[in-house]
Structure formats: structure tokens, C-alpha cells
Design a protein around this motif. Structure first.
Motif, PDB file in Angstrom:
ATOM      1  N   SER A 147       0.835  -1.198   0.000  1.00 39.24           N
ATOM      2  CA  SER A 147       0.000   0.000   0.000  1.00 39.24           C
ATOM      3  C   SER A 147       0.873   1.252   0.000  1.00 39.24           C
ATOM      4  CB  SER A 147      -0.914  -0.013   1.227  1.00 39.24           C
ATOM      5  OG  SER A 147      -1.878   1.003   1.128  1.00 39.24           O
ATOM      6  N   SER A 150       0.839   5.773  -0.436  1.00 42.30           N
ATOM      7  CA  SER A 150       0.027   6.975  -0.284  1.00 42.30           C
ATOM      8  C   SER A 150       0.173   7.824  -1.536  1.00 42.30           C
ATOM      9  CB  SER A 150       0.495   7.752   0.949  1.00 42.30           C
ATOM     10  OG  SER A 150      -0.298   8.902   1.112  1.00 42.30           O
ATOM     11  N   ASP A 179      -7.471  -0.425  -2.513  1.00 43.87           N
ATOM     12  CA  ASP A 179      -6.487  -0.695  -1.462  1.00 43.87           C
ATOM     13  C   ASP A 179      -6.682  -2.089  -0.877  1.00 43.87           C
ATOM     14  OD1 ASP A 179      -4.196   0.045  -0.077  1.00 43.87           O
ATOM     15  OD2 ASP A 179      -5.329   0.786   1.654  1.00 43.87           O
ATOM     16  N   GLN A 182      -5.309  12.811  -0.461  1.00 43.27           N
ATOM     17  CA  GLN A 182      -4.306  11.803  -0.125  1.00 43.27           C
ATOM     18  C   GLN A 182      -5.006  10.487   0.184  1.00 43.27           C
ATOM     19  OE1 GLN A 182      -1.181  13.204   2.235  1.00 43.27           O
ATOM     20  NE2 GLN A 182      -0.177  11.232   2.391  1.00 43.27           N
ATOM     21  N   THR A 183      -4.605   9.440  -0.537  1.00 42.11           N
ATOM     22  CA  THR A 183      -5.297   8.164  -0.495  1.00 42.11           C
ATOM     23  C   THR A 183      -4.286   7.027  -0.459  1.00 42.11           C
ATOM     24  OG1 THR A 183      -7.050   9.141  -1.848  1.00 42.11           O
ATOM     25  CG2 THR A 183      -6.968   6.751  -1.773  1.00 42.11           C
ATOM     26  N   SER A 184      -4.585   6.001   0.321  1.00 39.07           N
ATOM     27  CA  SER A 184      -3.771   4.790   0.317  1.00 39.07           C
ATOM     28  C   SER A 184      -4.296   3.855  -0.756  1.00 39.07           C
ATOM     29  CB  SER A 184      -3.851   4.082   1.669  1.00 39.07           C
ATOM     30  OG  SER A 184      -3.218   4.864   2.648  1.00 39.07           O
ATOM     31  N   CYS A 185      -3.375   3.252  -1.508  1.00 34.74           N
ATOM     32  CA  CYS A 185      -3.829   2.308  -2.532  1.00 34.74           C
ATOM     33  C   CYS A 185      -2.753   1.276  -2.826  1.00 34.74           C
ATOM     34  CB  CYS A 185      -4.253   3.024  -3.801  1.00 34.74           C
ATOM     35  SG  CYS A 185      -2.913   3.734  -4.748  1.00 34.74           S
ATOM     36  N   ARG A 186      -3.198   0.126  -3.285  1.00 34.68           N
ATOM     37  CA  ARG A 186      -2.306  -0.919  -3.790  1.00 34.68           C
ATOM     38  C   ARG A 186      -2.405  -1.019  -5.305  1.00 34.68           C
ATOM     39  NH1 ARG A 186      -1.290  -5.977  -0.124  1.00 34.68           N
ATOM     40  NH2 ARG A 186      -0.203  -6.414  -2.044  1.00 34.68           N
TER      41      ARG A 186
END
Length: 114
Positions: free
Chosen positions: A48, A50, A70, A102-106
Motif C-alpha cells: 500500500s 500513499s 487498497d 491523499q489516499t492509500s492504494c495498492r
């Protein structure tokens, strides 16, 4: 730079212009689509990350949407931003930078709508 990220799928494939080119950091390489819309590709990160800004370099693109996931598998995406109109300044290369929440992602999915 891609920092371990991989382009894992795309709606168009050409061995001369592979989708891996979308994250190689070289403005002289590209991924080529069939010209039909929509087109999309998915980028997978090793863990993950940001995201707060996305920079794109395109040619002959009018509208894109970027989605994120995510989860451990890229099965359910939410809109990060878009659709966004990409300006054509007449130089051929379209360089855009989009600030986003702002974003968490995979996984990131870039959809070229037109």
C-alpha cells in the motif's frame, strides 16, 4: 520511477509498445491503444502506498478518470478523480498533474474515456 510498481493489465496490447512503458519514467516510450474507447490499464504496487498527486504524459487523449483499490486483489475500485479534460496545447505531448485527496492504494486504474 516505478519503485517496484508493475503495470499488470491493459485493454490493448502491442509488443512494440507494451503497457509496462506507462511507468518506466521515459518520455520517449509509450503504450499504444487501439484508438477505441474506453481504454484502461492497472498499476500494482508491491504494498500500500500513499498517493496525493498523479502526473500523466499523454498524446491524443481528451478525458481520463483515475480509480484506486487498497485491497489485496484489484477487484473493487473507487474514483480518485475524474473525469478530467486533458488540454491539447498543440505540442503533441500532454503533460498533466492532478492533485487529489491523499489516499492509500495498492492498485491504480487509469481509464482513458476519449
Amino acid at each position: 520511477s516505478s519503485d517496484g510498481a508493475k503495470a499488470i493489465s491493459a485493454t490493448s496490447s502491442d509488443s512494440r509498445f507494451p503497457v509496462s512503458n506507462v511507468i518506466d519514467g521515459d518520455s520517449k516510450t509509450c503504450w499504444v491503444t487501439t484508438g477505441l474507447y474506453p481504454q484502461e490499464f492497472i498499476i500494482a504496487f508491491p504494498e500500500s502506498v500513499s498517493i496525493a498527486r498523479i502526473r500523466t504524459q499523454t498524446r491524443n487523449v481528451r478525458n481520463i478518470t483515475v480509480e484506486y483499490c487498497d485491497q489485496r486483489q484489484p477487484t473493487s475500485f473507487e474514483t480518485l478523480y475524474g473525469p478530467v479534460e486533458i488540454k491539447d496545447e498543440g505540442t503533441g505531448l500532454q503533460i498533466e498533474s492532478q492533485q487529489c485527496k491523499q489516499t492509500s492504494c495498492r492498485f491504480l486504474k487509469v481509464r482513458i474515456l476519449s
